[in-house]
Design a protein around this motif. Structure first.
Motif, PDB file in Angstrom:
ATOM      1  N   GLY A  91     -28.861  20.649  19.705  1.00  0.00           N
ATOM      2  CA  GLY A  91     -29.772  21.532  20.423  1.00  0.00           C
ATOM      3  C   GLY A  91     -31.116  21.738  19.747  1.00  0.00           C
ATOM      4  O   GLY A  91     -31.987  22.397  20.286  1.00  0.00           O
ATOM      5  N   GLY A  92     -31.280  21.181  18.552  1.00  0.00           N
ATOM      6  CA  GLY A  92     -32.563  21.285  17.863  1.00  0.00           C
ATOM      7  C   GLY A  92     -32.843  22.633  17.242  1.00  0.00           C
ATOM      8  O   GLY A  92     -34.000  22.957  16.988  1.00  0.00           O
ATOM      9  N   ASP A  93     -31.780  23.424  16.973  1.00  0.00           N
ATOM     10  CA  ASP A  93     -32.035  24.705  16.328  1.00  0.00           C
ATOM     11  C   ASP A  93     -30.995  25.079  15.262  1.00  0.00           C
ATOM     12  O   ASP A  93     -31.129  26.096  14.605  1.00  0.00           O
ATOM     13  N   HIS A  94     -29.974  24.249  15.088  1.00  0.00           N
ATOM     14  CA  HIS A  94     -28.956  24.449  14.045  1.00  0.00           C
ATOM     15  C   HIS A  94     -28.936  23.203  13.158  1.00  0.00           C
ATOM     16  O   HIS A  94     -28.573  22.121  13.648  1.00  0.00           O
ATOM     17  N   TYR A  95     -29.309  23.373  11.902  1.00  0.00           N
ATOM     18  CA  TYR A  95     -29.443  22.222  11.013  1.00  0.00           C
ATOM     19  C   TYR A  95     -28.652  22.392   9.731  1.00  0.00           C
ATOM     20  O   TYR A  95     -28.466  23.500   9.237  1.00  0.00           O
ATOM     21  N   GLN A  96     -28.232  21.250   9.206  1.00  0.00           N
ATOM     22  CA  GLN A  96     -27.710  21.174   7.847  1.00  0.00           C
ATOM     23  C   GLN A  96     -28.719  20.352   7.057  1.00  0.00           C
ATOM     24  O   GLN A  96     -29.126  19.282   7.502  1.00  0.00           O
ATOM     25  N   VAL A  97     -29.116  20.867   5.907  1.00  0.00           N
ATOM     26  CA  VAL A  97     -30.170  20.222   5.127  1.00  0.00           C
ATOM     27  C   VAL A  97     -29.716  20.054   3.679  1.00  0.00           C
ATOM     28  O   VAL A  97     -29.174  20.977   3.079  1.00  0.00           O
ATOM     29  N   VAL A  98     -29.947  18.867   3.141  1.00  0.00           N
ATOM     30  CA  VAL A  98     -29.744  18.583   1.728  1.00  0.00           C
ATOM     31  C   VAL A  98     -31.135  18.358   1.132  1.00  0.00           C
ATOM     32  O   VAL A  98     -31.899  17.532   1.639  1.00  0.00           O
ATOM     33  N   VAL A  99     -31.440  19.123   0.086  1.00  0.00           N
ATOM     34  CA  VAL A  99     -32.748  19.008  -0.551  1.00  0.00           C
ATOM     35  C   VAL A  99     -32.542  18.734  -2.036  1.00  0.00           C
ATOM     36  O   VAL A  99     -31.835  19.483  -2.720  1.00  0.00           O
ATOM     37  N   VAL A 100     -33.158  17.663  -2.520  1.00  0.00           N
ATOM     38  CA  VAL A 100     -33.111  17.311  -3.937  1.00  0.00           C
ATOM     39  C   VAL A 100     -34.542  17.412  -4.468  1.00  0.00           C
ATOM     40  O   VAL A 100     -35.441  16.746  -3.962  1.00  0.00           O
ATOM     41  N   SER A 101     -34.727  18.278  -5.467  1.00  0.00           N
ATOM     42  CA  SER A 101     -36.073  18.476  -5.993  1.00  0.00           C
ATOM     43  C   SER A 101     -36.025  18.846  -7.473  1.00  0.00           C
ATOM     44  O   SER A 101     -35.199  19.664  -7.889  1.00  0.00           O
ATOM     45  N   SER A 102     -36.945  18.277  -8.239  1.00  0.00           N
ATOM     46  CA  SER A 102     -37.053  18.650  -9.653  1.00  0.00           C
ATOM     47  C   SER A 102     -37.582  20.076  -9.799  1.00  0.00           C
ATOM     48  O   SER A 102     -37.406  20.694 -10.847  1.00  0.00           O
ATOM     49  N   ASP A 103     -38.203  20.622  -8.756  1.00  0.00           N
ATOM     50  CA  ASP A 103     -38.680  22.006  -8.787  1.00  0.00           C
ATOM     51  C   ASP A 103     -37.531  23.005  -8.885  1.00  0.00           C
ATOM     52  O   ASP A 103     -37.751  24.174  -9.206  1.00  0.00           O
ATOM     53  N   THR A 160     -30.837  19.608  -8.134  1.00  0.00           N
ATOM     54  CA  THR A 160     -31.831  18.954  -8.980  1.00  0.00           C
ATOM     55  C   THR A 160     -31.502  17.457  -8.917  1.00  0.00           C
ATOM     56  O   THR A 160     -30.383  17.085  -8.530  1.00  0.00           O
ATOM     57  N   PRO A 161     -32.423  16.592  -9.325  1.00  0.00           N
ATOM     58  CA  PRO A 161     -32.103  15.159  -9.317  1.00  0.00           C
ATOM     59  C   PRO A 161     -30.873  14.824 -10.174  1.00  0.00           C
ATOM     60  O   PRO A 161     -30.051  13.992  -9.776  1.00  0.00           O
ATOM     61  N   ALA A 201     -43.629  19.869   2.677  1.00  0.00           N
ATOM     62  CA  ALA A 201     -44.922  20.534   2.477  1.00  0.00           C
ATOM     63  C   ALA A 201     -44.801  21.615   1.409  1.00  0.00           C
ATOM     64  O   ALA A 201     -45.718  21.825   0.616  1.00  0.00           O
ATOM     65  N   GLY A 202     -43.664  22.290   1.371  1.00  0.00           N
ATOM     66  CA  GLY A 202     -43.444  23.331   0.372  1.00  0.00           C
ATOM     67  C   GLY A 202     -42.933  22.812  -0.954  1.00  0.00           C
ATOM     68  O   GLY A 202     -43.154  23.418  -1.988  1.00  0.00           O
ATOM     69  N   LEU A 203     -42.226  21.679  -0.905  1.00  0.00           N
ATOM     70  CA  LEU A 203     -41.658  21.053  -2.107  1.00  0.00           C
ATOM     71  C   LEU A 203     -42.024  19.571  -2.066  1.00  0.00           C
ATOM     72  O   LEU A 203     -41.220  18.726  -1.647  1.00  0.00           O
ATOM     73  N   PRO A 204     -43.240  19.221  -2.462  1.00  0.00           N
ATOM     74  CA  PRO A 204     -43.753  17.859  -2.274  1.00  0.00           C
ATOM     75  C   PRO A 204     -42.908  16.733  -2.880  1.00  0.00           C
ATOM     76  O   PRO A 204     -42.906  15.625  -2.354  1.00  0.00           O
ATOM     77  N   ASP A 205     -42.176  17.024  -3.965  1.00  0.00           N
ATOM     78  CA  ASP A 205     -41.399  15.950  -4.581  1.00  0.00           C
ATOM     79  C   ASP A 205     -39.994  15.825  -3.996  1.00  0.00           C
ATOM     80  O   ASP A 205     -39.207  14.998  -4.425  1.00  0.00           O
ATOM     81  N   ALA A 206     -39.674  16.650  -3.006  1.00  0.00           N
ATOM     82  CA  ALA A 206     -38.304  16.733  -2.494  1.00  0.00           C
ATOM     83  C   ALA A 206     -37.879  15.501  -1.715  1.00  0.00           C
ATOM     84  O   ALA A 206     -38.661  14.896  -0.985  1.00  0.00           O
ATOM     85  N   ASP A 207     -36.609  15.175  -1.890  1.00  0.00           N
ATOM     86  CA  ASP A 207     -35.927  14.212  -1.028  1.00  0.00           C
ATOM     87  C   ASP A 207     -35.129  15.077  -0.068  1.00  0.00           C
ATOM     88  O   ASP A 207     -34.312  15.903  -0.497  1.00  0.00           O
ATOM     89  N   VAL A 208     -35.370  14.931   1.221  1.00  0.00           N
ATOM     90  CA  VAL A 208     -34.787  15.825   2.218  1.00  0.00           C
ATOM     91  C   VAL A 208     -33.998  15.026   3.237  1.00  0.00           C
ATOM     92  O   VAL A 208     -34.484  14.040   3.786  1.00  0.00           O
ATOM     93  N   GLN A 209     -32.768  15.480   3.492  1.00  0.00           N
ATOM     94  CA  GLN A 209     -31.930  14.912   4.539  1.00  0.00           C
ATOM     95  C   GLN A 209     -31.605  16.031   5.517  1.00  0.00           C
ATOM     96  O   GLN A 209     -31.121  17.085   5.115  1.00  0.00           O
ATOM     97  N   VAL A 210     -31.889  15.797   6.803  1.00  0.00           N
ATOM     98  CA  VAL A 210     -31.682  16.825   7.818  1.00  0.00           C
ATOM     99  C   VAL A 210     -30.733  16.289   8.884  1.00  0.00           C
ATOM    100  O   VAL A 210     -30.919  15.184   9.386  1.00  0.00           O
ATOM    101  N   GLN A 211     -29.736  17.103   9.210  1.00  0.00           N
ATOM    102  CA  GLN A 211     -28.785  16.747  10.253  1.00  0.00           C
ATOM    103  C   GLN A 211     -28.773  17.865  11.290  1.00  0.00           C
ATOM    104  O   GLN A 211     -28.610  19.041  10.954  1.00  0.00           O
TER     105      GLN A 211
END
Length: 85
Positions: free
Chosen positions: A28-40, A75-76, A13-23
């Motif tokens: 427990g649903g409150d500790h995440y590792q996130v990879v975000v790829v965005s041209s922004d 970035t991509p 929603a904040g980075l519409p072009d993003a490719d997001v991977q969430v682990q």
């Protein structure tokens, strides 16, 4: 508790072009590792990139629905280089 899909939706929603991977790191649903790829992210420092992602999940972080978020942002072009290494 917040699901990985909900985290990805908030970031997109904040980075519409993003490719997001969430682990979920703990299950427990409150500790995440996130990879975000965005041209922004082009032309922005790593700190600025992370601030952009944190901005997208600010509400969940402030309510402690997300307690910890480990970020990797690319970035991509940088992501392509990492994938081919």
């Amino acid at each position: 508790m917040i699901s990985p899909d909900q985290v990805a939706t908030m970031i997109k929603a904040g980075l519409p072009d993003a490719d997001v991977q969430v682990q979920d790191l703990t299950g427990g649903g409150d500790h995440y590792q996130v990879v975000v790829v965005s041209s922004d992210f082009a032309g922005r420092s790593l700190v600025q990139q992370h601030q952009m992602v944190y901005g997208a999940v600010r509400e969940a972080m402030s309510s402690e629905a997300i307690h910890a978020l480990a970020l990797k942002t690319y970035t991509p072009d940088a992501w392509a280089a990492v994938q081919s290494a």
